[in-house]
Structure formats: C-alpha cells, structure tokens
Design an enzyme around this catalytic site. Structure first.
Site, mmCIF file in Angstrom:
data_model
loop_
_atom_site.group_PDB
_atom_site.id
_atom_site.type_symbol
_atom_site.label_atom_id
_atom_site.label_comp_id
_atom_site.label_asym_id
_atom_site.label_seq_id
_atom_site.Cartn_x
_atom_site.Cartn_y
_atom_site.Cartn_z
ATOM 1 N N HIS A 132 0.866 -1.193 0.000
ATOM 2 C CA HIS A 132 0.000 0.000 0.000
ATOM 3 C C HIS A 132 0.900 1.240 0.000
ATOM 4 O O HIS A 132 1.264 1.778 1.053
ATOM 5 C CB HIS A 132 -0.901 -0.017 1.239
ATOM 6 C CG HIS A 132 -1.859 1.132 1.313
ATOM 7 N ND1 HIS A 132 -3.149 1.071 0.828
ATOM 8 C CD2 HIS A 132 -1.726 2.393 1.812
ATOM 9 C CE1 HIS A 132 -3.764 2.220 1.033
ATOM 10 N NE2 HIS A 132 -2.914 3.052 1.632
ATOM 11 N N ASP A 153 -2.053 -10.160 0.859
ATOM 12 C CA ASP A 153 -1.216 -9.246 0.064
ATOM 13 C C ASP A 153 -2.100 -8.466 -0.896
ATOM 14 O O ASP A 153 -2.125 -8.712 -2.103
ATOM 15 C CB ASP A 153 -0.152 -10.058 -0.690
ATOM 16 C CG ASP A 153 0.900 -9.161 -1.322
ATOM 17 O OD1 ASP A 153 0.867 -7.935 -1.082
ATOM 18 O OD2 ASP A 153 1.762 -9.681 -2.063
ATOM 19 N N GLU A 185 0.680 -1.811 4.510
ATOM 20 C CA GLU A 185 1.254 -0.452 4.527
ATOM 21 C C GLU A 185 2.458 -0.378 5.462
ATOM 22 O O GLU A 185 2.383 -0.784 6.622
ATOM 23 C CB GLU A 185 0.217 0.578 4.951
ATOM 24 C CG GLU A 185 0.744 2.011 4.818
ATOM 25 C CD GLU A 185 -0.333 3.059 5.028
ATOM 26 O OE1 GLU A 185 -0.170 4.188 4.502
ATOM 27 O OE2 GLU A 185 -1.326 2.764 5.712
#
Length: 619
Positions: free
Chosen positions: A514, A562, A571
């Site tokens: 992310h 994922d 993230e």
C-alpha cells in the site's frame, strides 16, 4: 737540531756550515755502529728483516673509523656485504610473493540481520520529501513537496524536506520525530556495528535529513516559542471528495492539490518527542560542534515550550487525531527530559525525568494492558530502559537512586513479560508476540520490543551482570536476546507462511504494498488525483519495489492478505521501520556490546549529594 732516533734515544745533528762531507760520513758510521750495538725487540727486527716484496712479511691491518667505534676494514666490508645480500634476498622473496598469483581467504559473509539492515535503511530513501540528494539510489523517486509551507497563506515559509509517513504523502511530525529518536539511539549504542556494516554514514544522513526538517517546523533560533508545525498535508476524507493526500492516488512528484499545514499552540507531547529527537541527534553529531549545538538549543526551546503550554497536539476532531492520536504527554516529559539530560549534562532535566509525580502521571505505577508496550505514542518503557542504563553505568545515587531503582526493577518486570514463559501477552501459533492485543499492524510493536530486549541484555552484560530475576527464577541475558531473535526471525521468514515481511528480502515477500509511489509506474505520464485509481485497484504487483519496507504484518492467526487496498496488512510506516533498523543492528554481526561512554559525553563527573540526616529523636 734535535731529532728522534728511530731506535730509541736522542739524536743530535750538527748542521755547522764548516763540516765537511768526510766528517759527516765518519759521524754517520759512528752512529751506525752505536745503533747496531743495541739489542732490538721482535717488532724492530721484523721491520728490518722484512723486505718490501717478501711474502713472509705481515701486512699492516687497516681500520675503519665509524665515529663511535673503530672496526677492522675487512670485518666492516664483510658485514656490509652480508646485510646487503640479505636485504636483496628478502626483496626478491617479497617480489615473488606479490607477483605470483595466490588466493585470499574471503571475509565471512554478512549474517542475515546485516543483509536485512541494508535493505531496511533503503526504505527511508524512498520516503524522502523535497529535493533528493544525488545518491538517493531509488530510481523511481524524484523531487517532491517543493512548495510545502510556501503554498499555505497562513504559514508562508518553507517546510520543504522531511519524510512522508507511509503509503501517502503526509508528513506527520509526531511519528517522524519518534523514528529519528530511535535511529539516533541505535547509532549511539551501536556505531561500531554500523561502521562495520558500511552503513554509518548512510544512517547519519537519514537522521540529519529528518532533523534538518524538524528545525524548520518552529523558530529554532529563538529561546521562547508559541507554536509548532505538527503536520503537512491532509488525510481526512469525511468532509467530501476534496483532493487531499488520502483521497488522491498520485505519485508525490505529481501532487498539484493544496497541502495545508497544521500548527498547534498547546502540544506538549509533540514538543517532548521533538525534544528527544533533536537531543539524541545532537549526541550522534557531537563531532560537528556547530550543528550539535544548534540541535541542543532547539531541544531546549521545545522542552520549555512543552512544559509551559500544556496540551495534546491531537485534540478530538483534528486531522492528527484520526491517524496518530496521542493519549498523553507525561511520558514524553520523562522521555524528552532524559534525552535532554544526556545531551546537556544539566541535572535539572534529570531531576524532572526522575520526579516521582511525573512518573506516576506517565503510568509507571498503575500497569494496564499496554504497560511495557513501546511505541510512537507511549514512550514510558523506552524511558525506563534509558534511565536504567544511567543507574547501571554511572549510579548517580541520591537524590535520583529511588526512582532509578524503581525504573530498573520495572524494566526487569517488562522484560519478563516479553518471555514466552509468562502470559502477559498472547502469541500467535507461529510465535509472534501480540503486544497490541490482536489489533492490526502488530509488527511495529514487536520490533520495538525486540530492540529493547536485545539492548537491555547488552546493558546487563556490559555491567558484568549475567541475567536478571523474574520472581524466584533467574534468566540469562541469552534468554532475553533469544526472544528478540525469535521476533525478528519471524519477520524475516520463519513463520507459518514462510514469507518475509520486508519487501525485497528473501524469495517471497509482499508485492502489492500500500504505497502510492511504488504502485504507479514512472512512465512519463502524469496521473491526476483520481487518475491513479487504475493502479491502486490493479491486481498486478507494484511496478516499483520499495526495498526494505516492513509492512504492517499478519493478523493474530498468522494470516496475511497481500492486497494493496488493505493497509492493515500491507502499509509500511516510518516508525515501524525505525524500530526494525534498531533491532537489526542490535542483533547483527559479532556480539560487540554497546558503546558505554558516548551517551555520557556531556555528563559531568558525578558527586552524589549526601542524603539528609535523620530526624532528631524524640522521646
């Protein structure tokens, strides 16, 4: 005229002009008969009997005067020739050794922690904001945020630089300061290890990039301030689809929407953490006197402001409260005061950091579910370990001993709670400690605990203490370091999914991180605010590998998705990676221990104040 008879005795020669040749001849004959009538010694006989060409005659020895000694010429020449001959022989041997090909034994390969360290530091290069240095070594990044601060009419000053916090382009100064403090702490303790790994200059450059920016967020040249910049950029999307750093999915280099600046006027927690960051960095850069003094001055100003203007930097409803809400500022007072004492040697800061009332407000005595959890929000555990160091190595005594002993004992209790023999915290089946009690993003807490436990074990060994007690049971420092290794090994791939949670490390790692910059290709196309959604929602792996990023981590069942849009899994953050770097350097390479003295470089010699006399006896 008188001369010397070579055969001994005086010789008188008459040089009268009237003497004739015959008279001279008769006189000489008389002298010869007189000389021959005397007995000659062996030396005088040898002079007479040895003819110039006679082989039986002995030659006169020749000598060489060397100034301090006289030696035979023959011996001198023989010695000189021998020395020159030996020298030529040695030179010939050395020439042969150098010219003949031979194989060197290669140095031992770096251990897994050092390999991971190289990558973990690269994450900070990818998060830089502002004009990038020439050797940033992240090909898909470029200059960005070049108008930060200048484009906000209420600020109108440069806030260019610093780091983006995570997968967006917001600069959250609270966790950024904590990340710089953690990196500085690790350098102070393990500078030799960083140098051996070839990363000392790199990590110091990372720290300086952060502290240079933090100095811009307040009037660092003043002694008194009334505000601090807490954040650049905006993330709240609840007020509609207005372009901001969370609504838009664009590369930082392509941002064209407004980036507001959030200032705070009563933010003791932020001031305390920034104090710690600048004070710790001043020790890292103590050899650069001007810069170090600049950092110390800024730290003093911030701490004074934080003590006078009480309040949290993230009141309810503010943008920071949605993402990095601070629960208290008392722990930052202890934390910042301790670092400022080490940076200055001023005992007034130590008195404050060890004040029992301050420790009580910070939660040192009441425990709770998060007691012992070290994070960007709660600094108490870190402060307890840091001040235990002071007691172990300097033992300042009265009036600090009581609270320092308490912190030392509490640190021991916290270290016990990390061990698998106790039930303070749950663990996944794979062995990951659940310091956040099953909530998302567990890795950032695990790496901080790994760092503190490995560091504390090094403190004990440096103090010639083989371990510590958990109740009646004694545990060695190897047990504590073993806990740290299990947590880091889990992150590196020793987990049920057999995958690394550090991008670019190992054969299997997250591919859909992310992160806006990593997910959008650098192809010369400028995507608008919502134009980047095609890359956000793509099922393909990120076109750019954000090397070294530690993602948020698995869930409490060791599961991991994922998926780019699920930031609770994928993230990375500055604070998380800073804790990872600190833990990796502590465990990496040869076990050299900590640098005992550098942190005390500004601390004057201690002469403990004698305790007050007991009260007078009353019958």
């Amino acid at each position: 005229m008188f001369g010397r008879d070579p055969w001994g005795g005086p010789l008188e020669i008459s040089n009268a002009d009237s003497a004739t040749d015959d008279d001279r001849s008769r006189n000489l004959q008389e002298y010869d008969r007189a000389a021959l009538s005397r007995q000659l010694d062996e030396t005088q006989q040898s002079w007479l009997l040895a003819a110039p060409g006679d082989p039986s005659g002995k030659k006169k020895k020749r000598y060489v005067d060397l100034g301090c000694i006289v030696v035979s010429r023959k011996l001198f020449l023989w010695t000189l020739g021998s020395v020159l001959g030996v020298g030529l022989l040695i030179g010939l041997i050395m020439l042969i050794v150098k010219t003949v090909p031979h194989r060197h034994r290669p140095p031992p390969p770096p251990d897994e922690y050092t390999l991971a360290l190289h990558k973990a530091l690269m994450f900070f290069n990818a998060q830089r904001s502002g004009p990038l240095p020439k050797h940033n070594n992240v090909s898909w990044r470029g200059n960005s945020g070049m108008k930060d601060g200048l484009s906000d009419d209420a600020i109108r000053r440069s806030l260019v630089g610093g780091y983006y916090d995570a997968g967006d382009a917001i600069k959250f100064n609270f966790p950024m300061s904590f990340a710089m403090t953690m990196l500085s702490w690790s350098v102070i303790e393990y500078s030799d290890k960083y140098e051996a790994a070839g990363e000392l200059d790199h990590v110091k450059g990372i720290i300086k990039w952060g502290t240079d920016y933090l100095l811009k967020t307040f009037n660092s040249s003043a002694d008194t301030i009334d505000r601090i910049v807490a954040q650049v950029g905006q993330g709240d999307t609840s007020k509609g689809p207005n372009p901001n750093d969370h609504h838009c999915w664009v590369r930082p280099e392509d941002i064209d929407y407004p980036r507001p600046v959030y200032e705070c006027h009563s933010c003791s927690d932020l001031a305390g953490e920034m104090t710690a960051a600048l004070a710790a960095a001043s020790i890292v850069f103590k050899d650069s006197k001007t810069y170090s003094e600049k950092l110390v001055h800024g730290a003093r100003t911030l701490f004074k402001y934080g003590r006078e203007q009480r309040g949290r930097y993230s009141p309810g409803g503010s943008d920071p409260s949605l993402f990095y809400n601070s629960t208290s500022y008392w722990d930052e007072f202890v934390w910042g005061g301790a670092w400022l004492y080490f940076a200055t040697g001023n005992s007034s800061y130590l008195q404050l950091a060890t004040a029992p009332g301050l420790a009580k407000h910070a939660g040192a005595f009441w425990g709770g579910p998060d007691y012992g959890v070290f994070s960007w929000d709660n600094k108490l555990t870190g402060a307890q370990v840091l001040l235990s160091r002071l007691r172990l190595f300097l033992s300042p005594g009265y009036p600090y001993e009581e609270i320092l002993r308490t912190f030392h004992n509490q640190t021991g209790t916290i270290m016990c709670s990390y061990l698998p023999y106790f039930t303070s915290f749950n663990r996944t089946k794979g062995g990951l400690i659940q310091l956040n009690h099953g909530r998302p993003q567990p890795l950032q807490y695990a790496v901080n605990a790994a760092f503190l436990s490995s560091l504390f074990s090094d403190y004990l060994e440096a103090a010639d203490t083989p371990g510590w007690y958990c109740g009646p049971n004694f545990y060695s420092t190897d047990t504590l370091r073993g806990f740290a290794k299990t947590q880091i090994d889990y992150i590196l791939g020793n987990n049920p999914r057999k995958m690394s949670y550090i991008v670019g490390y190992g054969k299997r790692y997250p591919k859909h991180v992310h992160h806006r910059g990593a997910s959008i290709p650098k192809n010369g196309v400028r995507y608008g605010c919502e134009g980047g959604y095609k890359w956000r929602d793509s099922k393909r792996p990120n076109p750019n590998t954000i090397v070294g990023a530690m993602v948020a981590g698995p869930d409490r069942h060791d599961g991991f998705r994922d998926v780019r849009m699920n930031y609770n899994y994928t993230e990375p953050t500055l604070a998380g990676n800073a804790g990872l770097v600190a833990a990796l350097i502590s465990l990496s390479g040869v076990k050299t221990g900590v640098d005992k003295n550098t942190i005390f470089s500004a601390v004057p010699p201690m002469f403990p104040t004698p305790p007050p006399p007991p009260a007078s006896w009353k019958p």
